[in-house]
Write a protein that holds these residues in place. Structure first.
Motif, PDB file in Angstrom:
ATOM      1  N   ASP A 166      50.839 -15.345  56.291  1.00 63.31           N
ATOM      2  CA  ASP A 166      49.677 -14.529  55.900  1.00 63.31           C
ATOM      3  C   ASP A 166      50.078 -13.064  55.741  1.00 63.31           C
ATOM      4  OD1 ASP A 166      48.084 -16.792  56.052  1.00 63.31           O
ATOM      5  OD2 ASP A 166      47.551 -16.436  58.150  1.00 63.31           O
ATOM      6  N   ALA A 167      50.829 -12.554  56.725  1.00 70.73           N
ATOM      7  CA  ALA A 167      51.253 -11.152  56.662  1.00 70.73           C
ATOM      8  C   ALA A 167      52.188 -10.911  55.488  1.00 70.73           C
ATOM      9  CB  ALA A 167      51.936 -10.769  57.982  1.00 70.73           C
ATOM     10  N   ALA A 168      53.098 -11.854  55.233  1.00 74.77           N
ATOM     11  CA  ALA A 168      54.028 -11.689  54.116  1.00 74.77           C
ATOM     12  C   ALA A 168      53.289 -11.690  52.780  1.00 74.77           C
ATOM     13  CB  ALA A 168      55.077 -12.803  54.137  1.00 74.77           C
ATOM     14  N   GLY A 169      52.242 -12.525  52.650  1.00 75.09           N
ATOM     15  CA  GLY A 169      51.454 -12.534  51.424  1.00 75.09           C
ATOM     16  C   GLY A 169      50.734 -11.215  51.185  1.00 75.09           C
ATOM     17  N   VAL A 170      50.177 -10.633  52.269  1.00 80.56           N
ATOM     18  CA  VAL A 170      49.500  -9.342  52.151  1.00 80.56           C
ATOM     19  C   VAL A 170      50.503  -8.254  51.772  1.00 80.56           C
ATOM     20  CG1 VAL A 170      48.222  -7.575  53.418  1.00 80.56           C
ATOM     21  CG2 VAL A 170      47.661  -9.986  53.746  1.00 80.56           C
ATOM     22  N   ALA A 171      51.671  -8.258  52.449  1.00 79.66           N
ATOM     23  CA  ALA A 171      52.695  -7.245  52.150  1.00 79.66           C
ATOM     24  C   ALA A 171      53.183  -7.360  50.716  1.00 79.66           C
ATOM     25  CB  ALA A 171      53.859  -7.386  53.129  1.00 79.66           C
ATOM     26  N   ASP A 172      53.332  -8.578  50.211  1.00 78.17           N
ATOM     27  CA  ASP A 172      53.804  -8.768  48.838  1.00 78.17           C
ATOM     28  C   ASP A 172      52.796  -8.210  47.829  1.00 78.17           C
ATOM     29  OD1 ASP A 172      55.704  -9.985  46.927  1.00 78.17           O
ATOM     30  OD2 ASP A 172      54.027 -11.291  46.448  1.00 78.17           O
ATOM     31  N   LEU A 173      51.486  -8.436  48.092  1.00 77.09           N
ATOM     32  CA  LEU A 173      50.466  -7.915  47.184  1.00 77.09           C
ATOM     33  C   LEU A 173      50.402  -6.386  47.239  1.00 77.09           C
ATOM     34  CD1 LEU A 173      47.617 -10.519  47.722  1.00 77.09           C
ATOM     35  CD2 LEU A 173      49.048 -10.258  45.702  1.00 77.09           C
ATOM     36  N   ILE A 174      50.637  -5.828  48.408  1.00 73.93           N
ATOM     37  CA  ILE A 174      50.621  -4.364  48.529  1.00 73.93           C
ATOM     38  C   ILE A 174      51.783  -3.755  47.751  1.00 73.93           C
ATOM     39  CG2 ILE A 174      50.917  -2.451  50.155  1.00 73.93           C
ATOM     40  CD1 ILE A 174      49.394  -4.086  52.216  1.00 73.93           C
ATOM     41  N   VAL A 175      52.960  -4.356  47.888  1.00 75.00           N
ATOM     42  CA  VAL A 175      54.138  -3.816  47.203  1.00 75.00           C
ATOM     43  C   VAL A 175      53.992  -3.940  45.687  1.00 75.00           C
ATOM     44  CG1 VAL A 175      56.614  -4.141  46.869  1.00 75.00           C
ATOM     45  CG2 VAL A 175      55.656  -4.221  49.172  1.00 75.00           C
ATOM     46  N   LYS A 176      53.414  -5.053  45.232  1.00 74.01           N
ATOM     47  CA  LYS A 176      53.289  -5.287  43.793  1.00 74.01           C
ATOM     48  C   LYS A 176      52.108  -4.546  43.167  1.00 74.01           C
ATOM     49  CE  LYS A 176      55.510  -9.831  43.744  1.00 74.01           C
ATOM     50  NZ  LYS A 176      55.328 -11.282  43.478  1.00 74.01           N
ATOM     51  N   SER A 177      51.247  -3.982  43.972  1.00 72.58           N
ATOM     52  CA  SER A 177      50.083  -3.266  43.432  1.00 72.58           C
ATOM     53  C   SER A 177      50.526  -1.945  42.795  1.00 72.58           C
ATOM     54  CB  SER A 177      49.068  -2.992  44.534  1.00 72.58           C
ATOM     55  OG  SER A 177      49.586  -2.082  45.477  1.00 72.58           O
ATOM     56  N   ASP A 178      49.642  -1.403  41.979  1.00 72.50           N
ATOM     57  CA  ASP A 178      49.931  -0.143  41.295  1.00 72.50           C
ATOM     58  C   ASP A 178      49.457   1.070  42.075  1.00 72.50           C
ATOM     59  OD1 ASP A 178      51.027  -1.571  39.185  1.00 72.50           O
ATOM     60  OD2 ASP A 178      49.090  -1.756  38.148  1.00 72.50           O
ATOM     61  N   VAL A 179      49.126   0.886  43.341  1.00 73.69           N
ATOM     62  CA  VAL A 179      48.611   1.984  44.159  1.00 73.69           C
ATOM     63  C   VAL A 179      49.755   2.935  44.507  1.00 73.69           C
ATOM     64  CG1 VAL A 179      47.439   2.571  46.320  1.00 73.69           C
ATOM     65  CG2 VAL A 179      46.812   0.494  45.075  1.00 73.69           C
ATOM     66  N   LYS A 180      49.529   4.235  44.337  1.00 71.60           N
ATOM     67  CA  LYS A 180      50.528   5.244  44.650  1.00 71.60           C
ATOM     68  C   LYS A 180      50.310   5.785  46.063  1.00 71.60           C
ATOM     69  CE  LYS A 180      52.085   4.864  40.462  1.00 71.60           C
ATOM     70  NZ  LYS A 180      53.383   4.173  40.212  1.00 71.60           N
TER      71      LYS A 180
END
Length: 297
Positions: A166-180
């Motif tokens: 679960d944590a790895a999935g959240v971290a992956d989405l955060i890294v791949k997001s376009d948020v600066k």
């Protein structure tokens, strides 16, 4: 004289609709109290059952928390050797809560801590710093005050004991997001004891900060190393926060259901006494009517 006799005759005749007995209001009140007493007893059964379930889940959550804390300790050792030289001005706040309620102020505590961190003057950051929320409860609270800062939200996480996947999935989405952002702050509830908790903020060093730190500049390494290490460290920190927040949630729910059961018991005692007093008063009134009618014969 004739009119007076007619009025007396009309007064002595029974009403065609039927007059209500003297204790009709008292009977209705007793019926209402009886229904309310039955409802409160059913609520007490539910809260006691929820307390037992939360107590069982709390034991499992504490065991998972003890093993999950090791991930956070590993992160702390890395970050100690790679301190950030430039403080982040634009932080990404990852708020850890859950989708369920009936657990006291567990969600409002992290929401308030997030608002205080953004509005802090000791370590000023940009007012539009992005926020990502794990759980619908804190999302609803923060959307009312910091709706423009919300960048992403996650749900259906932590329904059972959180896993590293679960944590790895959240971290992956955060890294791949376009948020600066320049740095990451994880806001969660720190488990102190079975009856207390407090909001905590953990700083996670990003990829650029790792590259610029003196500890990493001393070695030659490929760019993918710091990138993978930053993502793995983020997943570790999120997992440690998830398991500890889950333990706090189960503890708070058990305490909330315990307090609700005690309040229901107190209400049952008050309603039972009120019902007995009303019933005794109704019986007394009926006896008075019977005695008065017998003495009039």
């Amino acid at each position: 004289m004739l009119a007076r006799r007619s009025l007396a005759r009309i007064a002595t005749q029974p009403s065609p609709l039927g007059a209500a007995p003297k204790n009709a209001r008292n009977m209705a009140t007793l019926r209402e109290i009886e229904l309310r007493l039955k409802s409160v007893k059913n609520i007490e059964k539910i809260t006691k059952s929820m307390k037992m379930i939360a107590s069982t889940k709390l034991a499992k959550a504490q065991r998972a928390m003890q093993s999950g804390k090791q991930y956070g300790l590993a992160n702390s050792e890395i970050f100690q050797h790679a301190p950030s030289e430039n403080p982040a001005k634009r932080k990404l706040f990852v708020v850890v809560s859950s989708d369920k309620g009936l657990c006291g102020g567990i969600h409002s505590s992290v929401s308030k801590a997030t608002r205080r961190a953004i509005a802090s003057t000791e370590k000023p950051i940009e007012a539009d710093s992005p926020i990502m929320v794990i759980g619908d409860k804190s999302k609803m609270q923060l959307s009312r005050v910091l709706g423009k800062n919300l960048a992403m939200s996650f749900n259906q996480i932590g329904r059972d004991i959180p896993t590293f996947a679960d944590a790895a999935g959240v971290a992956d989405l955060i890294v791949k997001s376009d948020v600066k952002y320049d740095g990451i702050s994880i806001v969660y509830n720190k488990f102190i004891s079975a009856v207390s908790y407090e909001p905590e903020i953990v700083e996670v060093v990003g990829e650029n900060a790792l590259k610029e730190s003196a500890g990493f500049r001393a070695y030659e390494m490929e760019d993918d190393v710091t990138k993978d290490l930053a993502e793995f460290s983020l997943a570790n920190a999120i997992y440690a926060a998830l398991v500890e927040a889950h333990a706090c949630e189960q503890s708070a729910r058990r305490n909330a259901m315990d307090n609700a059961s005690k309040n229901a018991k107190d209400m049952i005692d008050r309603l039972t006494m009120q019902y007995n007093r009303g019933r005794q008063a109704a019986i007394t009134n009926e006896l008075v009517d019977i005695i008065t009618g017998a003495s009039a014969l």
